[in-house]
Design an enzyme around this catalytic site. Structure first.
Site, short mmCIF file in Angstrom:
data_model
loop_
_atom_site.label_atom_id
_atom_site.label_comp_id
_atom_site.label_asym_id
_atom_site.label_seq_id
_atom_site.Cartn_x
_atom_site.Cartn_y
_atom_site.Cartn_z
CB SER A 34 -0.95 0.02 1.20
OG SER A 34 -0.39 -0.66 2.29
CG HIS A 63 -4.85 -2.15 -1.53
ND1 HIS A 63 -3.65 -2.81 -1.50
CD2 HIS A 63 -4.84 -1.29 -0.50
CE1 HIS A 63 -2.94 -2.36 -0.49
NE2 HIS A 63 -3.64 -1.44 0.14
CG HIS A 85 -3.79 -7.51 3.07
ND1 HIS A 85 -4.25 -6.74 2.03
CD2 HIS A 85 -2.52 -7.08 3.32
CE1 HIS A 85 -3.29 -5.89 1.66
NE2 HIS A 85 -2.24 -6.08 2.42
CE1 TYR A 87 -6.56 -5.35 5.58
CE2 TYR A 87 -4.30 -5.97 6.15
CZ TYR A 87 -5.18 -5.19 5.43
OH TYR A 87 -4.70 -4.26 4.56
CD GLU A 88 -8.00 -7.55 1.41
OE1 GLU A 88 -8.79 -7.26 0.50
OE2 GLU A 88 -6.81 -7.86 1.20
CB ALA A 115 3.30 0.31 3.88
CB SER A 216 1.31 -7.92 3.62
OG SER A 216 2.43 -7.06 3.55
CG ASN A 239 3.92 3.48 11.15
OD1 ASN A 239 3.75 2.87 10.09
ND2 ASN A 239 3.80 2.92 12.32
CG HIS A 249 -0.87 13.89 7.05
ND1 HIS A 249 -0.89 12.51 7.14
CD2 HIS A 249 -1.52 14.21 5.93
CE1 HIS A 249 -1.52 12.03 6.09
NE2 HIS A 249 -1.92 13.04 5.34
N1 HPA Z 1 1.87 -1.82 12.00
C1 HPA Z 1 1.28 -2.70 11.17
N2 HPA Z 1 1.16 -2.51 9.87
C2 HPA Z 1 1.64 -1.38 9.36
C3 HPA Z 1 2.27 -0.41 10.15
C4 HPA Z 1 2.39 -0.65 11.56
O1 HPA Z 1 2.93 0.15 12.32
N3 HPA Z 1 2.64 0.61 9.33
C5 HPA Z 1 2.25 0.26 8.08
N4 HPA Z 1 1.65 -0.93 8.09
#
Ligand code: HPA
Length: 276
Positions: A34, A63, A85, A87-88, A115, A216, A239, A249
């Site tokens: 993503s 997506h 995923h 989680y989907e 990501a 993922s 992050n 942001h």
């Molecule tokens: N945790 C889980 N999934 C993620 C994160 C995170 O901090 N950042 C981007 N995808």
């Protein structure tokens, strides 16, 4: 839970479609996580929706899911934007379908990106981390706790020629290009999600010596490991989990764009230098 395995195509049906639309087997396939915007412009490009290729589409916003075939410096590559995923609500078989199709198609080199959150205290937003970590203690028994059967030796082979090659390409770029931040390397912890981690989970994952965390990549790594397709993974740190307030942001977006530019350079240089 919009899709079940029954609506998805089989691996051989998807491969048959790809062989029909493309007479040559790509030298590499790349899965983009993503927000990871790289390899946007390819030559001789043709694109298909995930629905056309796999019989299903991802369910999450942003997506769409597409597979683009085109050339980088004359080398044929397949770029998969989006993924399925757990989680989907997708079954393991669906989540691993694109990876199994890449393997069956005969693509020799497979790059997975995601990501991810940075757990390692020395990581910064925008860092790129090569997934090299394979740890016994992140083992399948932790599946019960919601941790994917992640990074468990010897089922996964991240320490392969493709990963080493990507590392060397990164080193060369860092030495020759002032805007290329050196690659990090480390352990990716795959969680099922969908919620982000609690502070306690972050602390647990750090103690398990994980450097990045996401939702993922592990299923695809597992599916491709031990096949003729070599696989390398890269986390884009979007992050960082620190006690301090995170950057605004705007800064995060800027870091994400800069990271995508670096990742684009990395992949173009790596693919250009692939021998087979
Ligand atoms: N945790 C889980 N999934 C993620 C994160 C995170 O901090 N950042 C981007 N995808």
């Amino acid at each position: 839970m919009a899709h079940t395995a029954t609506s998805a195509k089989s691996v051989s049906q998807a491969v048959e479609f790809l062989r029909h639309v493309c007479k040559e087997v790509p030298i590499a396939a790349v899965v983009l996580g993503s927000g990871v915007k790289v390899l946007e412009e390819l030559t001789e490009q043709q694109s298909f929706s995930f629905d056309q290729v796999f019989g299903i589409s991802p369910t999450i916003v942003g997506h769409a899911g597409s597979l683009t075939i085109g050339r980088v410096d004359g080398k044929l590559v397949a770029v998969l934007r989006g993924r399925f995923h757990l989680y989907e609500g997708h079954a393991w078989d669906v989540v691993t379908l694109p990876a199994r199709v890449v393997v069956e198609w005969g693509v020799p080199n497979f790059y997975l990106t995601n990501a991810a959150g940075g757990l390692n205290h020395s990581f910064a937003i925008g860092d790129l981390m090569l997934i090299t970590g394979v740890r016994d203690h992140l083992n399948p028994s932790l599946r019960e706790t919601g941790l994917l059967p992640a990074l468990s030796a010897p089922a996964l082979d991240c320490e392969n020629d493709l990963t080493r090659h990507l590392w060397l390409v990164g080193e060369k770029l860092a030495a020759s290009d002032g805007s290329f931040r050196p690659l990090r390397r480390g352990v990716y912890a795959g969680l099922i999600g969908p919620s982000y981690e609690t502070h306690a989970e972050i602390e647990m994952l750090r103690r398990l010596s994980a450097d990045t965390v996401g939702m993922s990549t592990v299923p695809e790594l597992v599916a491709a490991s031990g096949t003729a397709t070599q696989v390398a993974g890269v986390s884009v740190v979007t992050n960082v989990w620190t006690d301090e307030a995170i950057d605004g942001h705007e800064e995060v977006l800027k870091a994400a764009r800069a990271a995508s530019l670096r990742l684009d350079k990395l992949f173009r240089a790596a693919i250009t230098n692939l021998k087979s």
